[in-house]
Design an enzyme around this catalytic site. Structure first.
Site, PDB file in Angstrom:
ATOM      1  N   ARG A 164       0.801  -1.234   0.000  1.00 51.49           N
ATOM      2  CA  ARG A 164       0.000   0.000   0.000  1.00 51.49           C
ATOM      3  C   ARG A 164       0.827   1.273   0.000  1.00 51.49           C
ATOM      4  O   ARG A 164       0.463   2.248  -0.644  1.00 51.49           O
ATOM      5  CB  ARG A 164      -0.919   0.012   1.226  1.00 51.49           C
ATOM      6  CG  ARG A 164      -2.057  -0.955   1.098  1.00 51.49           C
ATOM      7  CD  ARG A 164      -2.947  -0.863   2.317  1.00 51.49           C
ATOM      8  NE  ARG A 164      -3.915  -1.945   2.314  1.00 51.49           N
ATOM      9  CZ  ARG A 164      -4.376  -2.522   3.405  1.00 51.49           C
ATOM     10  NH1 ARG A 164      -3.970  -2.112   4.601  1.00 51.49           N
ATOM     11  NH2 ARG A 164      -5.263  -3.483   3.316  1.00 51.49           N
ATOM     12  N   CYS A 223      -9.777  -1.458   5.181  1.00 53.54           N
ATOM     13  CA  CYS A 223     -11.238  -1.314   5.168  1.00 53.54           C
ATOM     14  C   CYS A 223     -11.725  -0.038   5.863  1.00 53.54           C
ATOM     15  O   CYS A 223     -12.613   0.655   5.354  1.00 53.54           O
ATOM     16  CB  CYS A 223     -11.883  -2.537   5.828  1.00 53.54           C
ATOM     17  SG  CYS A 223     -10.942  -3.234   7.193  1.00 53.54           S
ATOM     18  N   SER A 241     -14.964  -9.759  11.623  1.00 50.26           N
ATOM     19  CA  SER A 241     -14.684 -10.394  10.324  1.00 50.26           C
ATOM     20  C   SER A 241     -13.464  -9.788   9.652  1.00 50.26           C
ATOM     21  O   SER A 241     -12.858 -10.432   8.790  1.00 50.26           O
ATOM     22  CB  SER A 241     -15.898 -10.302   9.398  1.00 50.26           C
ATOM     23  OG  SER A 241     -16.321  -8.967   9.267  1.00 50.26           O
ATOM     24  N   HIS A 287     -18.126  -2.238   9.741  1.00 47.67           N
ATOM     25  CA  HIS A 287     -17.373  -1.322  10.599  1.00 47.67           C
ATOM     26  C   HIS A 287     -18.160  -0.026  10.747  1.00 47.67           C
ATOM     27  O   HIS A 287     -18.692   0.504   9.762  1.00 47.67           O
ATOM     28  CB  HIS A 287     -16.021  -0.953   9.962  1.00 47.67           C
ATOM     29  CG  HIS A 287     -15.010  -2.056   9.954  1.00 47.67           C
ATOM     30  ND1 HIS A 287     -15.184  -3.269  10.583  1.00 47.67           N
ATOM     31  CD2 HIS A 287     -13.782  -2.104   9.377  1.00 47.67           C
ATOM     32  CE1 HIS A 287     -14.109  -4.013  10.393  1.00 47.67           C
ATOM     33  NE2 HIS A 287     -13.245  -3.337   9.661  1.00 47.67           N
TER      34      HIS A 287
END
Ligand code: 25A
Ligand code: L14
Length: 346
Positions: free
Chosen positions: A103, A132, A162, A252
């Site tokens: 990233r 995320c 998750s 989230h």
């Protein structure tokens, strides 16, 4: 029908929490697939997955798995990406990588299609999918960034288990049952599987996601800081984050405080968000309507609500941002990048 181009697609980490959602999306969205290759660790090789009514046999991911592959979607952890993504590129594939491996590599675009799809078009073989928590935040803030500019962001997250994979989902469900049955909860995975100390997640809130860095922030928190700057292409945006794991399975939630560069009108903010691609405003406090993880589960959008002015800072704005971490936060953002690359070529 015009004869449409089709592509060979590989999913690496096909049995994982994210990989399974990738496969579902490729099927549901009728992605133009010539051949689908499902890759995982040797443990899963030989198992089958049904895709569009056909059985696909899982194979062990190796450097030679990528011959003839056009798009390789990776979500098997950073070490697998570091090892295998260069081989996929060598075979001519475009890699879209869900892990943190590439990233911050200056040669790798970090992409949220609603924000910086132009960066993806300049890729050199690998495109990185952000964290995320970062994806859903920048997708919602983009129209405000463009219109008013952003001085600083203070965010606290309420993250689903998750995000830490299938084993963390199992841990929350097992612990919840055990606590309700009056048994002791077994702690093996959270907050970070590979570290020696584990804490109970059932009926709890854990203020640690990923390992700690030297400055007292966790790596997850620093991902939000560094990735936000890279995606906006602006090092001056000040970001501070506190990332917390809560006993939610999917979705989230984030409490986001932003200080804009210019004065704003709250109605204009609402209108900008309502018109933003991939963003849905759910904001009717008088009717107790605001985004909820349970409502966001299974949806591709980013949901925004609780819009309100800060009580003290004239350019301060508070909001609540929720999205399905396995979809927009991971699998959907990846498949969406591939779809947009195909559109850009056509
Ligand atoms: O390094 P990072 O970037 O921080 O990422 C760390 C983790 O974050 C998840 C992902 O977990 C990753 O492992 N992740 C990545 N990006 C994410 C994002 N954007 C993200 N989460 C949220 N948002 P995951 O659970 O989703 O995916 C794990 C997958 O990786 C496969 N895998 C592991 N090693 C591999 C590999 N694939 C190829 N080569 C390797 N060397 C893994 O496949 C899974 O698909 P698998 O086949 O090894 O395991 C799933 C099957 O095996 C069983 N099983 C799991 N653990 C064990 C086990 N069986 C026995 N013993 C075990 N210890 C499972 O039941 C399942 O059937
Ligand atoms: O960096 O445990 O893509 O919730 C984001 C979610 C790492 C794991 C990443 C989690 C992942 C994290």
């Amino acid at each position: 029908m015009a004869n449409q181009l089709t592509y060979n697609v590989a999913v690496v980490g096909a049995t994982g929490a994210v990989g399974q959602q990738m496969i579902r999306l490729l099927e549901e969205r009728n992605f133009p697939i010539k051949q689908l290759k499902l890759l995982a660790s040797g443990r899963s090789a030989g198992k089958t997955v049904t895709f569009k009514g056909q059985e696909v046999v899982l194979e062990e991911a190796t450097p030679e798995s990528f011959a003839g592959v056009d798009f390789a979607l990776f979500s098997a952890g950073g070490s697998v990406s570091k090892e295998l993504a260069p081989h996929a590129v060598r075979h001519g594939a475009i890699v879209i990588d869900n892990t943190s491996a590439y990233r911050m590599d200056p040669d790798v675009p970090l992409v949220v299609p609603e924000v910086n799809m132009d960066a993806a078009l300049a890729h050199k073989g690998i495109i990185a999918n952000p964290n995320c928590s970062t994806i859903q935040m920048v997708a919602a803030l983009k129209p405000l960034y463009d219109r008013f500019g952003i001085d600083r962001i203070i965010v606290s997250t309420y993250q689903a288990v998750s995000g830490a994979g299938q084993s963390a989902i199992n841990e929350l469900l097992d612990q919840s049952r055990d606590v309700l049955d009056g048994k002791e909860a077994e702690c093996r995975v959270l907050p970070v599987g590979k570290l020696p100390v584990h804490h109970q997640i059932a009926f709890n809130a854990i203020p640690q996601i990923d390992v700690f860095t030297d400055n007292g922030f966790t790596y997850e928190e620093m991902k939000m800081v560094n990735e936000t700057k890279k995606i906006f292409g602006d090092d001056t945006v000040q970001v501070s984050a506190t990332c917390v794991r809560i006993p939610v399975v999917y979705g989230h939630s984030e409490s986001v405080y932003v200080e804009l560069k210019q004065d704003y009108d709250l109605n204009e903010v609402r209108a900008l968000l309502e018109n933003a691609p991939g963003v849905v405003v759910v904001d009717a406090p008088q009717e107790q309507q605001y985004p909820l993880a349970t409502d966001a589960t299974g949806k591709l959008d980013v949901f925004v609500g609780r819009l309100r002015r800060d009580l003290h800072h004239p350019r301060g704005l508070h909001m609540w941002i929720v999205s399905d971490n396995l979809l927009k936060g991971a699998a959907w953002n990846t498949v969406q990048i591939a779809e947009e690359l195909i559109k850009a070529r056509a």
